[in-house]
Design a protein around this motif. Sequence first.
Motif, PDB file in Angstrom:
ATOM      1  N   THR A   3       0.832  -1.229   0.000  1.00  0.00           N
ATOM      2  CA  THR A   3       0.000   0.000   0.000  1.00  0.00           C
ATOM      3  C   THR A   3       0.854   1.261   0.000  1.00  0.00           C
ATOM      4  O   THR A   3       0.622   2.205  -0.794  1.00  0.00           O
ATOM      5  N   PRO A   4       1.863   1.371   0.868  1.00  0.00           N
ATOM      6  CA  PRO A   4       2.693   2.604   0.829  1.00  0.00           C
ATOM      7  C   PRO A   4       3.409   2.759  -0.504  1.00  0.00           C
ATOM      8  O   PRO A   4       3.614   3.898  -0.976  1.00  0.00           O
ATOM      9  N   LEU A   5       3.799   1.644  -1.119  1.00  0.00           N
ATOM     10  CA  LEU A   5       4.516   1.738  -2.380  1.00  0.00           C
ATOM     11  C   LEU A   5       3.590   2.192  -3.484  1.00  0.00           C
ATOM     12  O   LEU A   5       4.013   2.880  -4.430  1.00  0.00           O
ATOM     13  N   VAL A   6       2.326   1.815  -3.377  1.00  0.00           N
ATOM     14  CA  VAL A   6       1.340   2.285  -4.384  1.00  0.00           C
ATOM     15  C   VAL A   6       1.150   3.784  -4.265  1.00  0.00           C
ATOM     16  O   VAL A   6       1.095   4.511  -5.267  1.00  0.00           O
ATOM     17  N   LEU A   7       1.053   4.281  -3.045  1.00  0.00           N
ATOM     18  CA  LEU A   7       0.887   5.717  -2.827  1.00  0.00           C
ATOM     19  C   LEU A   7       2.113   6.469  -3.319  1.00  0.00           C
ATOM     20  O   LEU A   7       1.996   7.606  -3.802  1.00  0.00           O
ATOM     21  N   ALA A   8       3.292   5.793  -3.184  1.00  0.00           N
ATOM     22  CA  ALA A   8       4.520   6.465  -3.657  1.00  0.00           C
ATOM     23  C   ALA A   8       4.723   6.245  -5.141  1.00  0.00           C
ATOM     24  O   ALA A   8       5.691   6.752  -5.711  1.00  0.00           O
ATOM     25  N   ASP A   9       3.856   5.437  -5.764  1.00  0.00           N
ATOM     26  CA  ASP A   9       3.931   5.147  -7.201  1.00  0.00           C
ATOM     27  C   ASP A   9       5.306   4.585  -7.581  1.00  0.00           C
ATOM     28  O   ASP A   9       5.888   4.935  -8.593  1.00  0.00           O
ATOM     29  N   ASP A  10       5.778   3.650  -6.735  1.00  0.00           N
ATOM     30  CA  ASP A  10       7.097   3.021  -6.979  1.00  0.00           C
ATOM     31  C   ASP A  10       6.867   1.619  -7.509  1.00  0.00           C
ATOM     32  O   ASP A  10       6.769   0.647  -6.762  1.00  0.00           O
ATOM     33  N   ARG A  11       6.677   1.514  -8.837  1.00  0.00           N
ATOM     34  CA  ARG A  11       6.366   0.231  -9.455  1.00  0.00           C
ATOM     35  C   ARG A  11       7.535  -0.773  -9.298  1.00  0.00           C
ATOM     36  O   ARG A  11       7.341  -1.993  -9.168  1.00  0.00           O
ATOM     37  N   ARG A  12       8.746  -0.224  -9.352  1.00  0.00           N
ATOM     38  CA  ARG A  12       9.898  -1.151  -9.203  1.00  0.00           C
ATOM     39  C   ARG A  12       9.914  -1.790  -7.817  1.00  0.00           C
ATOM     40  O   ARG A  12      10.148  -2.997  -7.670  1.00  0.00           O
ATOM     41  N   ALA A  13       9.632  -1.041  -6.805  1.00  0.00           N
ATOM     42  CA  ALA A  13       9.603  -1.604  -5.442  1.00  0.00           C
ATOM     43  C   ALA A  13       8.469  -2.583  -5.290  1.00  0.00           C
ATOM     44  O   ALA A  13       8.577  -3.596  -4.591  1.00  0.00           O
ATOM     45  N   ILE A  14       7.344  -2.259  -5.980  1.00  0.00           N
ATOM     46  CA  ILE A  14       6.202  -3.195  -5.904  1.00  0.00           C
ATOM     47  C   ILE A  14       6.583  -4.532  -6.521  1.00  0.00           C
ATOM     48  O   ILE A  14       6.303  -5.612  -5.969  1.00  0.00           O
ATOM     49  N   ALA A  15       7.234  -4.490  -7.695  1.00  0.00           N
ATOM     50  CA  ALA A  15       7.629  -5.731  -8.355  1.00  0.00           C
ATOM     51  C   ALA A  15       8.602  -6.533  -7.490  1.00  0.00           C
ATOM     52  O   ALA A  15       8.510  -7.769  -7.372  1.00  0.00           O
ATOM     53  N   ALA A  16       9.556  -5.825  -6.874  1.00  0.00           N
ATOM     54  CA  ALA A  16      10.539  -6.519  -6.023  1.00  0.00           C
ATOM     55  C   ALA A  16       9.866  -7.134  -4.815  1.00  0.00           C
ATOM     56  O   ALA A  16      10.187  -8.255  -4.390  1.00  0.00           O
ATOM     57  N   LEU A  17       8.902  -6.407  -4.228  1.00  0.00           N
ATOM     58  CA  LEU A  17       8.201  -6.924  -3.059  1.00  0.00           C
ATOM     59  C   LEU A  17       7.410  -8.179  -3.416  1.00  0.00           C
ATOM     60  O   LEU A  17       7.414  -9.176  -2.686  1.00  0.00           O
ATOM     61  N   MET A  18       6.722  -8.158  -4.583  1.00  0.00           N
ATOM     62  CA  MET A  18       5.947  -9.332  -4.981  1.00  0.00           C
ATOM     63  C   MET A  18       6.861 -10.546  -5.227  1.00  0.00           C
ATOM     64  O   MET A  18       6.531 -11.684  -4.841  1.00  0.00           O
ATOM     65  N   GLN A  19       8.002 -10.299  -5.868  1.00  0.00           N
ATOM     66  CA  GLN A  19       8.901 -11.420  -6.154  1.00  0.00           C
ATOM     67  C   GLN A  19       9.476 -12.021  -4.870  1.00  0.00           C
ATOM     68  O   GLN A  19       9.612 -13.235  -4.720  1.00  0.00           O
ATOM     69  N   ARG A  20       9.766 -11.108  -3.892  1.00  0.00           N
ATOM     70  CA  ARG A  20      10.294 -11.598  -2.622  1.00  0.00           C
ATOM     71  C   ARG A  20       9.259 -12.430  -1.875  1.00  0.00           C
ATOM     72  O   ARG A  20       9.555 -13.449  -1.270  1.00  0.00           O
ATOM     73  N   ALA A  21       8.009 -11.990  -1.960  1.00  0.00           N
ATOM     74  CA  ALA A  21       6.928 -12.736  -1.315  1.00  0.00           C
ATOM     75  C   ALA A  21       6.760 -14.105  -1.974  1.00  0.00           C
ATOM     76  O   ALA A  21       6.506 -15.118  -1.309  1.00  0.00           O
ATOM     77  N   ALA A  22       6.900 -14.148  -3.320  1.00  0.00           N
ATOM     78  CA  ALA A  22       6.775 -15.426  -4.025  1.00  0.00           C
ATOM     79  C   ALA A  22       7.917 -16.370  -3.667  1.00  0.00           C
ATOM     80  O   ALA A  22       7.733 -17.581  -3.534  1.00  0.00           O
TER      81      ALA A  22
END
Length: 816
Positions: free
Chosen positions: A54-73
């Motif tokens: 959620t904070p990354l979406v508000l910051a519009d940081d798509r790269r961090a979102i992708a990294a977070l999803m991959q780490r979770a996977a």
Amino acid sequence: MGAYARLFVPISVLIVAVVAVRYTLLVDSEATLARHQLVLESRQVTQGLTEAVTPLVLADDRRAIAALMQRAADVNAAVARIRWLDDRGALVATRLPESPAYPGWFARVTGLGPLTYTVPIGPAGARMELWFSATPALNVVWRAMGRQALVTCLNVFLVYFLLGLLIYATRRMLRRVGRATQAFRDGQYHVRLPVRGFPEAQAVAITFNDMAARIQELMQTLQSEKERSEVTLASIGDAVIVTDPCGRVESMNETAQTLTGYAPAEARGLELHEVFTLANNFGQHTLMKTLAAVQAGGPVVKAKDQNLRHRDGRRFNVEYTAAPIRKAGGGLHGTVLVFRDVSETRQLIQQMSWRSYHDVLTGLPNRAALAGRFDQEIARAQAGGALLAVCLFDLDHFRQVNDSGGHALGDEVLKQVASRLHDFAGNDHYVARLGGDEFVLLLRDHGDRAGVERTLERLMLALTRPYLAGSRTVPLTASVGVAVYKGSDVSADHLLRHADQALYQAKVQGRRKVHFFDADLDEQVRTHHNRRTEVREALLAGQLVPFYQPKVDMRHGRVVGMEALLRWRHPARGLLGPGEFLPAVEHTDLIADIGEWVLRQALEQLAEWCAAGRMWGVSVNIAARHFQRADFVQQLRAILEEYPAVPPRLLELEILESSALHDVNHVRCIMQECQAMGIRFALDDFGTGYSSMAYLKRLPADVLKVDQSFVRNMLVDRDDLHLVSAVVGLARAFNRSVIAEGVETAAHGALLIRLGCDLAQGYGIARPMPAEDVLDWAAGFVKAPAWEDASLLGPLTDLRGDLRSFNLDVNLSTPA
């Protein structure tokens, strides 16, 4: 299929049903638990990822979102795929799927499937989609089921195994009962079942044995009654014929069968006069009148001097008695005719007279007949002036004939020996059997001893020919003791005793010998007997003592053991070596008593040395007569049990090579039984006997002892050196240890080391000493320098040169 075996079917069906129900419930339970765990884990992952992104979406940081999803996977094993969708496109994170460890049908059975979540995040319609795989959960369930299946299989196996044991034990019990029952049918009433196994089997065995005992008692009673009746008829010695009221034969005993020639089956139903046929005048007429009178109620009738005709024409002088057999009410049941052969009495008297003076087996005159003939022959020799030779024969190793073929074979051989002696004696000489395998031959009318020797030489050749008994050929020899009567005042008993003493000497000299009695030798025998008595008294008085001669490893300079050597502390003659008293007893049972005493002394000394930390082996010499006794192994085991602190491997028995070769198979069996207890063996004086590779292979000796006569002269005699080298080579080839006796100098030891023999004993190392001196000697033992030099020179390979060419770097005359 038996009743117990048929139990396998319902038990198997029941086990399958229980297992099916159990695993259905177990799969449902495990699947429910796994599904709940998967749902819980997936929700936690979804919630945690939503909060983190959620904070990354508000910051519009798509790269961090992708990294977070991959780490979770990557972190969560159940995550299969995560996708982020917004107005600028999609971001995807995936995980390499886990390989399924279960078969395809298992997923359908459990009902576990993948989970999918869609979570909207942010104001612009962005969302996150998560896919969770059921494979990890299914793997967990499958492994749990596998563990349970293993436990179930083990349980099922135990059930079947125990059931199989029960069926096996029951069937074995039934087979025993069946065999015992069949044995009873075959007349073996002594058969019993062993009372063992489970309680039911014991109860069956006890019941069967009780029944068997009662049946056996009943059968024995019936048998004894039958035997009593048969023995009653047989023991009276008379012939008996029983008829019915009409005079027809009903039964007859064995004596009647013998005298008439009719078997019971043939005679049954015939008129009495047809079977009992009298050939004398009016005999038949008188018999028929007698029967009529008896059947009419007349008295018992007796008749003598009757001539009975056998079926084959022979005739017997008989006397008979005819009597009625009355029923309880007085009616006639039949007639009994009792008759006897009166000529048999005369024959019996003649036979008893013959047996009084003859041997039943061989037909030769016996000892009683010999006594009467002896006096005649002595008187005849005195009157005629000729020699009378009393020859006492004894068959060599005759007991082995009985042991190998039984008494029937032995009796047949004795009869053939008697026949040869009888044929040889003819009318000129006299032969008798004393008993067992002993025969006496009286040779008369010989002018000198040479004539007796020539006659006996011919007879010995006749006796040594093989004896044929059925399909067997029995080789046999005899020993002969001869006493010559020359007209002196001597009795028959003295002559026989002299012949017996000569026979003993023939046996001692190796059997198959002819030995003449010698008065001087008789004196020696008595002296020998006196010496044996002295040795026995010395043993009882404690005058015999063991001395110990060390055995050393010359290459490494250490003491490896001791040899127990016997000494006699004679109160008048001082310390005597074994050669001065053991030869007098080595062929008597006293040698075994001495051997057992030495064994106990050696084991007692071993126990003291072991307690002092000296684990030396001790070797004891065992005489051939002692070693080959039937109870040698049992006695040795009993002696070892008296000293439990002594390891049997420390005891070594030395036997002479020459004595072992007389009966290699028997000696081999004794050695193997002793070696099974841990005892070692050494062949003493090896090289002086028949020393062949065949014998060495058959005798399982651990050690070969090179005879000291070879060792002592090997420095000056090339032949002895070659013999020592050959023995060492044989020991190495047959994987035996080797030790040399007679090492008198350092040079002997050095040469032995180079020949490959490291173990030695002898006066050059140490003389035999009392036990109390051994520890002090061992503490001061030092390796000879010459032995060290020989160890460095290496093995000696060329024995062809002169002995003086061997560079031993020692003074040959200097002791070690």
